[in-house]
Design an enzyme around this catalytic site. Structure first.
Site, PDB file in Angstrom:
ATOM      1  N   HIS A 196     -51.313   5.878 -90.924  1.00 30.97           N
ATOM      2  CA  HIS A 196     -52.148   4.740 -91.301  1.00 30.97           C
ATOM      3  C   HIS A 196     -53.412   4.790 -90.448  1.00 30.97           C
ATOM      4  O   HIS A 196     -53.350   5.067 -89.252  1.00 30.97           O
ATOM      5  CB  HIS A 196     -51.384   3.439 -91.062  1.00 30.97           C
ATOM      6  CG  HIS A 196     -52.222   2.217 -91.254  1.00 30.97           C
ATOM      7  ND1 HIS A 196     -53.035   2.050 -92.349  1.00 30.97           N
ATOM      8  CD2 HIS A 196     -52.401   1.117 -90.473  1.00 30.97           C
ATOM      9  CE1 HIS A 196     -53.665   0.886 -92.249  1.00 30.97           C
ATOM     10  NE2 HIS A 196     -53.301   0.312 -91.123  1.00 30.97           N
TER      11      HIS A 196
ATOM     12  N   ASN B  56     -60.133   0.663 -91.813  1.00 32.89           N
ATOM     13  CA  ASN B  56     -58.740   0.346 -92.154  1.00 32.89           C
ATOM     14  C   ASN B  56     -58.716  -0.218 -93.578  1.00 32.89           C
ATOM     15  O   ASN B  56     -59.151  -1.349 -93.809  1.00 32.89           O
ATOM     16  CB  ASN B  56     -58.201  -0.666 -91.143  1.00 32.89           C
ATOM     17  CG  ASN B  56     -56.750  -1.050 -91.421  1.00 32.89           C
ATOM     18  OD1 ASN B  56     -56.200  -0.726 -92.475  1.00 32.89           O
ATOM     19  ND2 ASN B  56     -56.153  -1.753 -90.480  1.00 32.89           N
TER      20      ASN B  56
ATOM     21  N   CYS C  25     -50.493  -3.447 -94.377  1.00 31.16           N
ATOM     22  CA  CYS C  25     -50.925  -2.046 -94.244  1.00 31.16           C
ATOM     23  C   CYS C  25     -49.796  -1.055 -94.512  1.00 31.16           C
ATOM     24  O   CYS C  25     -50.054   0.134 -94.724  1.00 31.16           O
ATOM     25  CB  CYS C  25     -51.512  -1.803 -92.865  1.00 31.16           C
ATOM     26  SG  CYS C  25     -52.956  -2.822 -92.534  1.00 31.16           S
TER      27      CYS C  25
END
Ligand code: COA
Length: 321
Positions: free
Chosen positions: A248, A278, A112
């Site tokens: 994020h 996500n 990520c």
């Protein structure tokens, strides 16, 4: 010399997967997912649509916004954990699609944190004078690696891509970037299959994301708090010097904890997790592009980008936009 963001772009696949649909797949509820994660829906790549396909659309939009031609780009970096192929890299596939010529092109796998890692790398090239116009992409089709029977992971992720064109400029620019990793946490978030270790899909249930979410959550909140402090200290800035937090997008509760740490109101935080879930390396550039195109983020403002992901990896970038 600084690396200045000249333009951004993003792309989401058309198919929307709602929480209500997930209720039909696993023992979960719309309420649980919203309360624990802030996610209402996410996008899923169409059959046959690859990470490079998503990256291409985001890159074209970023190049158009920046007003650069393919021949101008002398560096291409793609942050991805879900490349089309083991090799050639997604960056090489994308370079060919965009007709960029023979510039250096490579992927970065930092889960990520992939976009922050890619941004940091491009920033070093531009500061060193070895690149003048860099295309930086975060693109993922992480839903391809989900176990749709595992309610603790399948509700969290989505697909998408985001991109930014960086140009060398005497005016700031990216002020600083900070990247870190700690491989000691590999057991908390990852997959146990791979090229060298062997896929053995029939034994291990295929390429699946496995996660100890509660433990990941705690480390993420602590770590993001520390990277915020590190970034401010490196620039001799106060919390009040930051105009926007572009985090994020893993979980709204993690985002709120970081905003609290920065003493920022949620009005100053870009949130897309409700609609995107996500999207791993794509999440920060998707949020950045949305913030810029909606007119919320304006030239002259200071942006703090941060990410945390499998590895663990984490990083931040402070940008004078
Ligand atoms: N629907 C309903 N219940 C669920 C569920 C779902 N989709 N997923 C898990 N549960 C259950 C668990 O089985 C557990 O039940 P039990 O108490 O009977 O054992 C209960 O909910 C609580 O689980 P827990 O894992 O403690 O919940 P949580 O509040 O930590 O929320 C996450 C789970 C995954 C949302 C949260 O831990 C998280 O977001 N972690 C970080 C994940 C992340 O960001 N990963 C990527 C980093 S880049």
């Amino acid at each position: 010399m600084y690396a200045r963001i000249a333009g951004t772009g993003s792309y989401l696949p058309e198919r929307i997967l709602t929480n209500a649909e997930l209720e039909t797949l696993v023992d979960t509820s719309d309420q649980w997912i919203r309360d624990r994660t802030g996610i209402a829906e996410r996008r899923i790549a169409a059959e046959g649509q690859t990470t490079c396909d998503l990256a291409e659309q985001a890159a074209l939009r970023a190049m158009e916004a920046a007003g650069v031609k393919p021949a101008d780009i002398d560096l291409l970096i793609v942050g991805t954990t879900t490349p089309d192929l083991v090799f050639p890299s997604t960056a090489c596939l994308l370079q060919h699609r965009l007709g960029l010529g023979d510039c250096g092109a490579f992927d970065i796998n930092a889960a990520c944190s992939g976009f922050i890692y890619a941004l940091s790398t491009a920033d070093q090239f531009i500061r060193a004078g070895t690149a003048r116009t860099a295309l930086v992409v975060g693109a993922e089709t992480l839903t391809r690696m989900l176990d749709w029977g595992d309610r603790s992971t399948c509700v969290l992720f989505g697909d998408g891509a985001g991109a930014a064109v960086l140009v060398a400029d005497e005016q700031p620019g990216i002020l600083s970037t900070h990247i870190h990793a700690n491989g000691g946490y590999a057991d908390l978030l990852g997959t146990d299959v791979g090229v060298s270790k062997g896929f053995k899909a029939e034994e291990r249930g295929g390429v699946r994301v496995s996660m100890r979410g509660n433990e990941v959550f705690k480390v993420a909140v602590n770590t993001l708090g520390r990277i915020v402090d590190e970034t401010l200290a490196a620039n001799q800035m106060q919390k009040s010097d930051i105009d926007w937090l572009i985090p994020h997008q893993a979980n709204l509760r993690i985002i709120k904890a970081t905003a609290r740490k920065l003493q920022m109101s949620m009005e100053q935080v870009i949130v897309t997790v409700d609609r995107h879930g996500n999207t791993s390396a794509a999440s920060v550039p998707l949020a950045l592009d949305e913030a810029i195109r909606s007119g919320r983020v304006k030239r002259g403002e200071r942006l703090l980008l941060e990410a945390f992901g499998g590895g663990f990896t984490w990083g931040a970038a402070l940008i004078a936009y």
